[in-house]
Design a protein around this motif. Structure first.
Motif, PDB file in Angstrom:
ATOM      1  N   PRO A   1      10.622 -18.224   3.927  1.00  0.00           N
ATOM      2  CA  PRO A   1       9.215 -17.828   3.926  1.00  0.00           C
ATOM      3  C   PRO A   1       8.851 -17.094   2.636  1.00  0.00           C
ATOM      4  O   PRO A   1       9.730 -16.738   1.845  1.00  0.00           O
ATOM      5  N   ALA A   2       7.577 -16.853   2.435  1.00  0.00           N
ATOM      6  CA  ALA A   2       7.106 -16.172   1.228  1.00  0.00           C
ATOM      7  C   ALA A   2       7.661 -14.756   1.152  1.00  0.00           C
ATOM      8  O   ALA A   2       7.819 -14.067   2.161  1.00  0.00           O
ATOM      9  N   ILE A   3       7.965 -14.343  -0.060  1.00  0.00           N
ATOM     10  CA  ILE A   3       8.383 -12.964  -0.311  1.00  0.00           C
ATOM     11  C   ILE A   3       7.184 -12.045  -0.087  1.00  0.00           C
ATOM     12  O   ILE A   3       6.028 -12.443  -0.300  1.00  0.00           O
TER      13      ILE A   3
ATOM     14  N   LEU B   1       9.210 -22.696   3.858  1.00  0.00           N
ATOM     15  CA  LEU B   1       8.786 -23.720   2.909  1.00  0.00           C
ATOM     16  C   LEU B   1       9.917 -24.711   2.654  1.00  0.00           C
ATOM     17  O   LEU B   1      11.068 -24.322   2.459  1.00  0.00           O
ATOM     18  N   ARG B   2       9.560 -25.978   2.638  1.00  0.00           N
ATOM     19  CA  ARG B   2      10.515 -27.037   2.298  1.00  0.00           C
ATOM     20  C   ARG B   2       9.986 -27.754   1.052  1.00  0.00           C
ATOM     21  O   ARG B   2       8.850 -28.232   1.039  1.00  0.00           O
TER      22      ARG B   2
ATOM     23  N   GLU C   1       6.135 -28.533   2.032  1.00  0.00           N
ATOM     24  CA  GLU C   1       5.523 -28.461   3.361  1.00  0.00           C
ATOM     25  C   GLU C   1       6.000 -27.193   4.046  1.00  0.00           C
ATOM     26  O   GLU C   1       7.116 -26.725   3.809  1.00  0.00           O
ATOM     27  N   LEU C   2       5.136 -26.623   4.866  1.00  0.00           N
ATOM     28  CA  LEU C   2       5.445 -25.391   5.591  1.00  0.00           C
ATOM     29  C   LEU C   2       5.666 -25.717   7.054  1.00  0.00           C
ATOM     30  O   LEU C   2       4.883 -26.457   7.662  1.00  0.00           O
ATOM     31  N   ASP C   3       6.751 -25.160   7.637  1.00  0.00           N
ATOM     32  CA  ASP C   3       6.977 -25.407   9.056  1.00  0.00           C
ATOM     33  C   ASP C   3       6.252 -24.365   9.898  1.00  0.00           C
ATOM     34  O   ASP C   3       5.562 -23.481   9.370  1.00  0.00           O
ATOM     35  N   ALA C   4       6.417 -24.453  11.196  1.00  0.00           N
ATOM     36  CA  ALA C   4       5.681 -23.569  12.104  1.00  0.00           C
ATOM     37  C   ALA C   4       6.053 -22.105  11.929  1.00  0.00           C
ATOM     38  O   ALA C   4       5.273 -21.206  12.242  1.00  0.00           O
TER      39      ALA C   4
END
Length: 614
Positions: free
Chosen positions: A412-414, A469-470, A462-465
């Motif tokens: 996830p984002a920092i 991030l992928r 793409e971002l998952d639920a």
């Protein structure tokens, strides 16, 4: 209270650290501890010595071209404390590239490691050609060079040794104190600290304008990810990454920010140094983890059948625990008991042999980590936390963390970073660590930062639920076949590169009917394979061709028909920085590969096939 600037941070931590160990440096067969107080005293002497001989104005650029070492770091903090802008240069760059960076920054002072590197700069000062543009000698403004190791250098007016600078500086500490303090207090957090150049995979390298605030913000916010924990500090941070790369620079600054000792190593001695120091934190590019994985698997393949079965059983047990550990869930009783036995018999021995028995954090960045490699390390009790960022983000945007990690994602984002996806899937970012532009490149800056302040990374994702991030590919690398289908080459290349004897893979197919691939073979792995199988190590012989055909077939089974590989070619040489196929940060230069091997590539689309995949 927030740090004002990077140099102030370093000297404040040094005063607090005192007699504690700041750095471990290899000297002969063992490592020597360097105290915080000693490091600070040397940095002050270097700053004083520079002032007495060459009183550069604040804001002047100074280039540093050397392998990762203590002198590099101390020169960096010394120069930053004078309000100078440090510009790191990869030691592997060619003369025209070195010349271009000096011309672009108008640097007036160079810190260089040795005679060989100094000669590159001297050659550039005679004039050079870069991207079909001629640069005259007058474009380089260097006034002086400081050499870390002057062995073999004849006395000349254009250089002096670092030892001379330090000696002169120590003698003048009292005389320079007022000016050093004036400069330190004049530096603002918003001031530019450094220009760090991109690798140039898609064209002319760009100088990224990084401020003190950009670098300090990423350090402050990464703390929330709990990578530099007390456990990591016990072993220390292991640094062999080049300091010309933002990933390595982050570790340099992080050592001071978190008051964590930094173990300084080099690429040739990484394995030995890990075993000697047993660090708690290891940041590395995927290439390093891939090579470790490859060597372990080659060793297992050469072992006895009993050892092979025991190894694969233990790794299998570890792999079954991954879904639970990723979500911090307790293991089922039976699986937990099996893991304890597998760890005692095999897994703990793997960690000990690698020098990773005290490891808290393995951090992978700068490229995609193959899933097979990630799963192996996690199975052995060594979770590699994949992170993501760019030079323009100093260099972090996302990271996995121990209480929230997912293999195949970059986390996830920092804290402090905002992420969003454009309509085409491109990753856009904002945050205090995201820089504002490129040096002398207004058009490139306008292209990368939109009117709303979002930085366009050039990566597709793409971002998952859960917000992980992928990364699916580079926007400019996406292949569009003549049938209108989009293919993400990095996914396919990552799968191929994990195969036993392959080292690199480049998928080609843009505006073509189908996809093909160029592969390179790791000569060391090939020799081991040849010894194990009894087949000749002939790259174009039937045995090697059959082996690689099997890899391609295996990968194709997991691909859609439009993205599967129809033909392959084995190249006679591996990609290197020296032959122009890799950047200094070991990324493949796709355009150069396509140009150099054009005829070979074309042959796969005209039916003239030898190496192939049906």
């Amino acid at each position: 209270m927030a740090d004002t600037h990077l140099a102030q941070m370093f000297f404040d931590r040094a005063r607090a650290g005192g007699s504690g160990t700041a750095y471990l440096v290899r000297r002969g067969p063992a490592f020597t501890a360097i105290k915080w107080s000693e490091a600070a005293e040397r940095a002050q002497a270097i700053a004083s010595g520079v002032l007495t001989e060459l009183p550069l104005e604040m804001g002047t650029c100074v280039t540093i071209m050397a392998n990762t070492c203590l002198d590099w770091i101390l020169c960096d903090f010394a120069l930053l404390s004078l309000g100078l802008l440090t510009v790191p240069i990869y030691v592997s760059l060619l003369t025209p590239e070195v010349g271009y960076i000096h011309a672009d920054t108008r640097a007036e002072l160079l810190i260089v490691e040795n005679r060989e590197m100094l000669e590159k700069v001297r050659a550039a000062r005679e004039g050079f050609n870069f991207y079909d543009q001629d640069y005259a000698a007058t474009t380089i403004k260097l006034r002086r060079c400081i050499v870390l190791d002057p062995t073999g250098l004849a006395p000349a007016d254009d250089w002096e040794s670092l030892a001379q600078v330090e000696q002169r500086g120590r003698a003048a500490l009292a005389d320079t104190r007022a000016e050093r303090e004036r400069r330190m207090s004049a530096i603002k957090r918003s001031d530019v600290a450094t220009y760090t150049y991109t690798s140039g995979t898609t064209g002319e390298p760009k100088g990224v304008i990084q401020t003190h605030d950009n670098m300090l913000s990423i350090l402050e916010n990464v703390e929330d990810a709990q990578i530099f924990t007390d456990r990591a500090k016990i072993g220390g941070a292991f640094l062999f990454l080049p300091l010309a790369h933002s990933f390595g620079r982050l570790v340099e600054f992080g050592g001071a920010f978190y008051t964590t000792k930094v173990i300084l190593s080099s690429v040739p001695t990484v394995a030995e140094d890990l075993a000697l120091t047993r660090p708690g934190f290891l940041p590395a590019a995927p290439r390093v983890f891939e090579r470790v994985y490859g060597k372990i698997m080659t060793g297992v393949a050469n072992g006895s059948p009993i050892k092979q079965r025991l190894f694969h059983w233990a790794i299998g047990v570890g792999k079954r625990t991954i879904p639970y550990r990723q979500r911090a869930q307790p293991l089922p009783l039976a699986l937990g008991l099996q893991l304890k036995l597998a760890d005692k018999l095999v897994l703990s021995k793997i960690r000990a042999k690698l020098g990773m028995d005290r490891m808290h954090a393995l951090l992978s960045g700068s490229a995609a980590l193959p899933r097979e490699v990630a799963e192996f390390f996690a199975s052995a009790g060594l979770v590699i936390l994949e992170a993501y960022g760019l030079t323009e983000t100093c260099p972090g945007l996302t990271t996995n963390r121990y209480d929230n990690w997912r293999i195949g994602t970059v986390g996830p984002a920092i804290k402090g970073v905002q992420l969003t996806l454009a309509a085409d899937g491109e990753i856009l970012a904002k945050g205090p660590n995201v820089v504002s532009g490129y040096l002398n490149r207004p058009e490139a800056t306008a292209e990368a930062w939109d009117s709303d302040g979002w930085f366009h990374t050039g990566d597709i994702g793409e971002l998952d639920a859960d917000g992980h991030l992928r990364i699916t590919d580079r926007k400019k690398d996406l292949i569009k076949t003549s049938g209108g289908k989009y293919v993400a080459p990095q996914k396919i290349e990552g799968l191929l590169k994990t195969k036993p004897i392959l080292s690199e893979a480049v998928v080609i197919g843009d505006n073509r009917k189908y996809c093909v691939v160029l592969v390179t073979v790791d000569k060391e792995k090939l020799a081991a394979w040849s010894q194990r199988t009894g087949n000749p190590p002939d790259l174009h012989g039937p045995a090697v061709q059959k082996e690689i055909q099997g890899y391609v077939d295996e990968v194709n089974r997991g691909l859609a028909s439009f993205e599967s590989i129809k033909y392959f070619r084995v190249l006679d040489e591996e990609f290197t920085v020296e032959n122009g196929m890799l950047t200094a940060s070991f990324k493949v230069k796709r355009k150069q590969v396509a140009t150099r091997y054009k005829d070979l590539i074309d042959s796969m689309f005209t039916g003239k096939t030898s190496d192939k995949s049906e």
